[in-house]
Design an enzyme around this catalytic site. Structure first.
Site, PDB file in Angstrom:
ATOM      1  N   CYS A 105       0.861  -1.184   0.000  1.00  0.00           N
ATOM      2  CA  CYS A 105       0.000   0.000   0.000  1.00  0.00           C
ATOM      3  C   CYS A 105       0.890   1.225   0.000  1.00  0.00           C
ATOM      4  O   CYS A 105       2.112   1.131   0.013  1.00  0.00           O
ATOM      5  CB  CYS A 105      -0.948   0.001   1.191  1.00  0.00           C
ATOM      6  N   CYS A 108       3.888   1.612   2.388  1.00  0.00           N
ATOM      7  CA  CYS A 108       5.161   0.947   2.112  1.00  0.00           C
ATOM      8  C   CYS A 108       6.160   1.932   1.509  1.00  0.00           C
ATOM      9  O   CYS A 108       7.365   1.828   1.740  1.00  0.00           O
ATOM     10  CB  CYS A 108       4.957  -0.224   1.158  1.00  0.00           C
ATOM     11  N   ASP A 514       5.473  32.028 -25.524  1.00  0.00           N
ATOM     12  CA  ASP A 514       6.442  32.390 -26.546  1.00  0.00           C
ATOM     13  C   ASP A 514       5.695  32.377 -27.886  1.00  0.00           C
ATOM     14  O   ASP A 514       4.586  31.834 -27.975  1.00  0.00           O
ATOM     15  CB  ASP A 514       7.594  31.392 -26.540  1.00  0.00           C
ATOM     16  N   ASP A 707       9.393  26.868 -26.399  1.00  0.00           N
ATOM     17  CA  ASP A 707       9.817  25.811 -27.315  1.00  0.00           C
ATOM     18  C   ASP A 707      10.790  24.836 -26.677  1.00  0.00           C
ATOM     19  O   ASP A 707      11.195  23.870 -27.315  1.00  0.00           O
ATOM     20  CB  ASP A 707      10.418  26.405 -28.593  1.00  0.00           C
ATOM     21  N   ASP A 711      14.099  29.008 -24.493  1.00  0.00           N
ATOM     22  CA  ASP A 711      13.432  29.554 -23.320  1.00  0.00           C
ATOM     23  C   ASP A 711      13.764  28.776 -22.051  1.00  0.00           C
ATOM     24  O   ASP A 711      12.983  28.770 -21.106  1.00  0.00           O
ATOM     25  CB  ASP A 711      11.910  29.555 -23.538  1.00  0.00           C
TER      26      ASP A 711
END
Length: 828
Positions: A105, A108, A514, A707, A711
């Site tokens: 679960c 863990c 952009d 892009d 950037d």
């Protein structure tokens, strides 16, 4: 060969050989004796990995092979220099993605992460509960791979370097084992209930005492398989937690089962008192149902990622003598090298990135981009590894190794995606761990009160309190929803690289775009043809395309692409001469024509031209001797769904801003067409970064869309960021999210799904909290008995998981592209 080993010593570890039953491994053509199966397995693995030189170059035995006190020999293989290369990150650190077996679960995850965080030299650790993959980064000077693996083994889990096939086989085994335990628990529950119902009905003393005692003994025997086999996951989990001196989700469950079963056994032995065999078997069955549902949910949530792991084929049909000979050799895909020629038949996956050199076909790239429509590709086109050829046979020239392919870069991003948790998930895990401790103290207090007030009810009420609580639902609330949403986005071509995207995106106030490659497609397209003579615009376009037919210039390709749509007979140009930076000249039917800038064409026409070029357009003129024929206006095509995306965010009350490195006039032209009120052109990367940081200082929460390369700085600085991903850019992106699909509308889809995901998480956390606040006091008062507690806890966990899985069914392509105004290649 190695001079260390003596005749009577183990060749691998140097310990004395046993008197009989020695094990042997062929090393260097000689059968070498081993002292035990462990050394035999380790030595055979070294030989199979092609690392026999280890024995020739070692200067001492590996003292750590002592099987009484130290690591299993097979783990030491990962410490060998050649084996460690797969983990190297840089000169000082290494990292690995591991598969962990035995996760029961979400708690863990907390236990494993806490244990590894204590290992000296471990720098970062994160376990994704949905995919069962463990990311670990460590210092090479103070930690070894085997140390990490052993630390996981110490708390009862098996870990190994991630392998898609082995991981899938492990999931199948876990599913089968859990189903068998569920079947045994269900069978026990049904049989025990057959004996419990008569006792409930005959509560007026009509049931014979001997018969009642016999049915109790029968119930005990039928409950033993459920407790000793079906409940093993809970007992093992509790034991692991207690060994680490922590309190996890399985602790109250195991205590509840053990207490109810122990009290029932004691009652049967004494011949008096209450028995809870029906409650025990029902509780185990319902909890296993919930756990099985969780396992199925985890596999579904990881489904899209697992498909990507298997997308590249293991082999390839290489053509070593192409084009002279079309003979095919089947080789491993990993052996392909740049420049190799491979044959791909219909129905096969492309094993590596390459260029089509022969043939034309349609490719299914839905796994890579999320787009279901097949894409037509022909000679000269680049195709990514992992795409499916669905039409004709094609021949490719490999352009990248399989390890550097588009899909490989994508999978590296996927490994990064999940190496962290959003704050809300960390909060839920922390609350769940404290919840268990508080629950145990509360159960003790409840038992003490009822022991004083009504001793006969103390034990069943304390059991009910332990059983009815649902810390699992609290801990599952966030990771299950995030896993389901992530799976859905991957199938739509959106890859979440950082964990905070869904949590932050719906709270953003500003969306900054952009221009080139983001709002626009990044390449010019013909927008309009203006004629100056009697010649029709379509005919002018054909003449221009004839002159540009062999040019690789982006403007030339835009004119040729537009001419292909006119359906007019093809025009042929001869003796074409290119003037760099000016244009080109050629003969059509023996008449000279020029195509280029106004000054260049004016030299042939003999006169200048005075006309007004629209803002944002690049003009290309066509003329012949004494005559101006046409002007072609070209511009970077705006994406067909850009306006819808902009309007969507504006309707949500978010401010949309355009930042571009292009001239202000060009940026303003695009902004006007899309309805963006704020546009800034001529921005260098550092100016974009400063602008976003200024917005953040003013209290704005900024989402940046770019892009992925130019950037990088501003993408990293934004609160949440998106990169338009393609090919080589995947490995270079610094964004939080990569758009594998060409649809810009995927950003709007992601924003909508982020809002839905946070609603589902809040619903799950609200339900789990409300359930526990109501159910635990009700059990403490005595209104809920143990079997009802089991029903409540199981239904609570199931409800959380099912609610999260609804996110996988979010309607696709909610924002459908309209026919584009600017992306259409011509208007004649």
């Amino acid at each position: 060969m190695d001079m260390l080993a003596q005749v009577h010593d183990c060749y691998h570890c140097g310990l004395p050989l046993p008197a009989a039953g020695a094990w042997k491994v062929q090393i260097g053509g000689v059968a070498r004796a081993m002292c035990c199966p462990g050394c035999e397995a380790a030595a055979q693995a070294i030989v199979d990995m092609g690392l026999e030189d280890y024995y020739r170059t070692r200067s001492a035995f590996a003292s750590t092979v002592d099987r009484q006190t130290l690591l299993p020999p097979e783990l030491l293989l990962y410490d060998l220099p050649d084996a460690q290369q797969q983990f190297d990150l840089d000169a000082e650190s290494a990292e690995a993605t591991l598969t962990v077996e035995g996760i029961r679960c979400a708690a863990c995850v907390w236990l494993i992460e806490r244990r590894l965080a204590r290992v000296p030299g471990v720098l970062a650790v994160n376990l994704n509960v949905a995919t069962e993959r463990l990311y670990v980064r460590w210092s090479k000077s103070s930690c070894k791979p085997s140390t990490v693996l052993q630390a996981v083994r110490d708390i009862g889990y098996a870990a190994y370097p991630y392998d898609a096939e082995r991981h899938e086989a492990q999931l199948r085994r876990a599913g089968k084992t859990l189903f068998r335990q569920l079947f045994v628990a269900g069978l026990s529950m049904m049989q025990v209930m057959m004996y419990a119902v008569p006792a409930y009905i005959a509560d007026d003393g009509t049931l014979d005492a001997d018969m009642a005692g016999l049915m109790r003994w029968a119930s005990l025997l039928l409950t033993i398989p459920a407790v000793c086999y079906s409940a093993l996951p809970f007992f093992r989990g509790a034991y692991g937690y207690l060994r680490q001196r922590t309190l996890g989700m399985d602790v109250p469950v195991a205590l509840g089962i053990a207490a109810a079963f122990g009290a029932s056994v004691l009652a049967v032995w004494r011949g008096s008192g209450e028995v809870y065999f029906d409650s025990v078997t029902m509780f185990i069955f319902l909890l296993l149902c919930s756990r099985y549902l969780e396992l199925v949910a985890r596999r579904k949530a990881a489904g899209a990622v697992e498909k990507l792991q298997h997308a590249l084929p293991a082999s390839a049909a290489r053509m070593p003598a192409y084009p002279g000979n079309h003979q095919v050799d089947v080789v491993a895909a990993a052996q392909l090298r740049e420049g190799d020629y491979i044959l791909v038949k219909p129905g096969e996956a492309i094993p590596a990135d390459g260029e089509i050199v022969a043939g034309e076909s349609s490719l299914d790239m839905s796994l890579l981009t999320g787009e279901s429509a097949a894409m037509r590709k022909g000679q000269g086109d680049q195709v990514p590894g992992g795409a499916i050829n669905i039409a004709q046979v094609i021949v490719l020239r490999v352009s990248k190794l399989a390890a550097d392919s588009t899909l490989a870069s994508l999978l590296k991003l996927i490994e990064r995606a999940g190496n962290g948790k959003p704050r809300i998930a960390l909060w839920a895990d922390s609350v769940a761990s404290w919840f268990v401790a508080a629950l145990l103290l509360f159960a003790i207090a409840v038992f003490a009160f009822w022991q004083w007030h009504d001793p006969a009810r103390a034990w069943p009420i304390a059991i009910a309190v332990l059983v009815v609580s649902c810390p699992c639902a609290l801990s599952l609330a966030t990771p299950t929803a995030l896993a389901a949403a992530t799976d859905r986005l991957v199938r739509q071509g959106v890859l979440l690289v950082q964990p905070h995207v869904l949590e932050v995106l719906h709270r953003t106030t500003h969306i900054v775009f952009d221009k080139t490659g983001t709002l626009t497609v990044g390449k010019p397209a013909l927008q309009k043809v203006l004629t100056f003579d009697e010649m029709e615009s379509a005919a002018c376009l054909q003449f221009a395309a004839a002159l540009e037919a062999n040019s690789a210039h982006p403007l030339a390709q835009a004119i040729v692409a537009a001419a292909d749509l006119t359906l007019l007979p093809e025009v042929i140009a001869d003796e074409v001469v290119t003037q760099a930076g000016q244009g080109l000249e050629g003969l059509v039917d023996g008449i000279p024509y020029r195509l280029g800038n106004a000054a260049y064409v004016a030299e042939l026409t003999g006169s200048s031209i005075q006309d007004q070029v629209p803002a944002g357009m690049t003009p290309v003129y066509l003329g012949c001797s004494g005559t101006w024929l046409a002007r072609f206006d070209l511009a970077d095509a705006i994406r067909s769904d850009a306006q819808q995306v902009v309007q969507h965010f504006q309707k949500l009350g978010k401010q949309v801003i355009l930042l571009s490195g292009d001239q202000q006039a060009v940026a303003q032209y695009v902004a006007d067409r899309l309805g963006i009120r704020v546009a800034h052109g001529g921005c260098l990367p550092e100016q974009k970064l400063a602008y976003v940081q200024q917005l953040q200082q003013q209290g704005a929460m900024v989402a940046m869309v770019g892009d992925g390369i130019n950037d990088a700085a501003v993408l990293r600085a934004a609160d949440v960021s998106f990169a338009m991903g393609s090919g080589a850019e995947l490995a270079q992106t610094h964004a939080d999210t990569v758009l594998l699909s060409p649809r810009l509308s995927a950003i709007a889809d992601t924003a909508e799904l982020a809002a839905r995901t946070m609603r589902v998480i809040r619903q799950n956390l609200g339900w789990a909290t409300a359930y526990n606040l109501i159910a635990i006091p009700a059990a403490a008062i005595g209104w809920i008995n143990p079997w009802m507690s089991g029903v409540g806890m199981s239904l609570s966990s199931a409800l959380v998981v099912l609610n999260a899985l609804r996110l996988r069914r979010v309607s696709r392509l909610r924002f459908k592209p309209e026919p584009a105004r600017l992306a259409r290649p011509l208007r004649v």
